[in-house]
Design a protein around this motif. Structure first.
Motif, PDB file in Angstrom:
ATOM      1  N   HIS A 263       0.828  -1.411   0.082  1.00 31.47           N
ATOM      2  CA  HIS A 263       0.103  -0.101  -0.064  1.00 31.47           C
ATOM      3  C   HIS A 263       0.813   1.212  -0.056  1.00 31.47           C
ATOM      4  CE1 HIS A 263      -3.578  -2.150   1.713  1.00 31.47           C
ATOM      5  NE2 HIS A 263      -3.407  -2.650   0.506  1.00 31.47           N
ATOM      6  N   PHE A 264       1.987   1.065   0.916  1.00 29.64           N
ATOM      7  CA  PHE A 264       2.882   2.330   0.827  1.00 29.64           C
ATOM      8  C   PHE A 264       3.350   2.652  -0.690  1.00 29.64           C
ATOM      9  CE2 PHE A 264       7.468   3.215   0.536  1.00 29.64           C
ATOM     10  CZ  PHE A 264       7.519   4.458   0.781  1.00 29.64           C
ATOM     11  N   ARG A 265       3.807   1.571  -1.241  1.00 28.69           N
ATOM     12  CA  ARG A 265       4.176   1.703  -2.708  1.00 28.69           C
ATOM     13  C   ARG A 265       3.127   2.440  -3.617  1.00 28.69           C
ATOM     14  NH1 ARG A 265       6.276  -3.609  -1.891  1.00 28.69           N
ATOM     15  NH2 ARG A 265       4.901  -4.311  -3.534  1.00 28.69           N
ATOM     16  N   LEU A 266       1.984   1.952  -3.418  1.00 28.89           N
ATOM     17  CA  LEU A 266       1.043   2.448  -4.312  1.00 28.89           C
ATOM     18  C   LEU A 266       0.948   3.998  -4.114  1.00 28.89           C
ATOM     19  CD1 LEU A 266      -2.008   0.255  -3.754  1.00 28.89           C
ATOM     20  CD2 LEU A 266      -0.524   0.243  -5.841  1.00 28.89           C
TER      21      LEU A 266
ATOM     22  N   GLY B 161     -10.483   6.283  -5.200  1.00 30.74           N
ATOM     23  CA  GLY B 161     -10.308   5.202  -5.439  1.00 30.74           C
ATOM     24  C   GLY B 161      -8.938   4.520  -4.653  1.00 30.74           C
ATOM     25  N   LEU B 162      -7.935   5.481  -4.887  1.00 26.33           N
ATOM     26  CA  LEU B 162      -6.731   4.961  -4.450  1.00 26.33           C
ATOM     27  C   LEU B 162      -6.536   4.870  -2.854  1.00 26.33           C
ATOM     28  CD1 LEU B 162      -3.421   4.572  -4.803  1.00 26.33           C
ATOM     29  CD2 LEU B 162      -3.164   7.112  -4.670  1.00 26.33           C
ATOM     30  N   VAL B 163      -7.332   5.977  -2.161  1.00 32.26           N
ATOM     31  CA  VAL B 163      -7.138   5.950  -0.837  1.00 32.26           C
ATOM     32  C   VAL B 163      -7.845   4.753  -0.142  1.00 32.26           C
ATOM     33  CG1 VAL B 163      -8.103   6.933   1.389  1.00 32.26           C
ATOM     34  CG2 VAL B 163      -7.023   8.319  -0.561  1.00 32.26           C
ATOM     35  N   GLU B 164      -9.040   4.150  -0.827  1.00 30.85           N
ATOM     36  CA  GLU B 164      -9.873   3.001  -0.615  1.00 30.85           C
ATOM     37  C   GLU B 164      -8.853   1.831  -0.727  1.00 30.85           C
ATOM     38  OE1 GLU B 164     -12.566   1.970   1.075  1.00 30.85           O
ATOM     39  OE2 GLU B 164     -12.760   4.236   1.492  1.00 30.85           O
ATOM     40  N   GLU B 165      -7.996   1.620  -1.724  1.00 28.09           N
ATOM     41  CA  GLU B 165      -7.359   0.674  -2.129  1.00 28.09           C
ATOM     42  C   GLU B 165      -6.113   0.470  -1.008  1.00 28.09           C
ATOM     43  OE1 GLU B 165      -4.476  -1.162  -5.848  1.00 28.09           O
ATOM     44  OE2 GLU B 165      -5.575   0.583  -6.013  1.00 28.09           O
TER      45      GLU B 165
END
Length: 220
Positions: free
Chosen positions: A53-56, A122-126
């Protein structure tokens, strides 16, 4: 950079550092506190999720033209202080911290994500996807409380300490980062700290639900 884009970078920077520190703390707990090899392996898997998740988030910051190091820097002291003040002394405290502490942080970021575009939301939810962390913690804490009911009082006190310290640091961040604070309040509430205080009251309500899931009381 506009207030909105500054708020987005703050949001992603805060969340990126939260995921990075989450990875480091879970890996440390797996190595030092997990009572069995199975627990060590499963908690290590959860730590790996945090790092993914950090890398995203890091990669999206780069795409936005932000330096991830600079984006995370304003939040280092607050997160590091929280972890220093809430270092678990045993396995059950580590599990409660992973569930309760992470849970209230997830609620915090989801509140902020309500006022950004769908791509960032959406990124935050992921990045906030649970991926088994809650189930892992709840199952083990409930099983431990069945064996040792007297531990409930100690863990309830520990949970209140976790949340109290988390809210204290969150107030500190909101006061220092007005663009992020603006994402945390409804449009008709304005951008003042009392509005952020009402937000934290909602977070506390969600905390009570997590305590119930663990078989603990939020008030005793």
């Amino acid at each position: 950079m506009s207030d909105t884009s500054s708020g987005v970078v703050d949001l992603l920077g805060a969340l990126a550092y939260a995921e990075l520190t989450g990875f480091l703390r879970l890996a440390e707990d797996a190595a030092t506190l997990a009572p069995t090899l199975t627990d060590r392996a499963e908690l290590s898997d959860l730590a790996a999720v945090e790092h993914r998740h950090f890398r995203l988030l890091r990669d999206r910051l780069v795409e936005l033209g932000a330096d991830p190091e600079e984006a995370m820097a304003p939040f280092v002291d607050a997160f590091d202080s929280w972890h220093a003040l809430t270092r678990p002394s045993d396995w059950l405290e580590a599990l409660v911290k992973a569930y309760v502490g992470t849970g209230i942080a997830m609620d915090f970021y989801r509140e902020a994500a309500r006022r950004v575009g769908p791509d960032i939301a959406g990124l935050v939810e992921e990045a906030l996807a649970d991926e088994g962390r809650s189930e892992f913690a709840v199952e083990r804490v409930r099983a431990a409380l069945e064996r040792e009911p007297k531990a409930a009082g100690r863990l309830a006190l520990w949970s209140r300490r976790l949340v109290g310290e988390a809210l204290s640091q969150a107030h500190r961040v909101a006061a220092a980062r007005p663009a992020l604070a603006a994402l945390l309040v409804e449009a008709d509430e304005g951008e003042d700290l009392p509005a952020v205080g009402r937000l934290f009251a909602r977070l506390t309500e969600q905390h009570a639900k997590r305590m119930s899931a663990l078989g603990l009381s939020a008030s005793s």
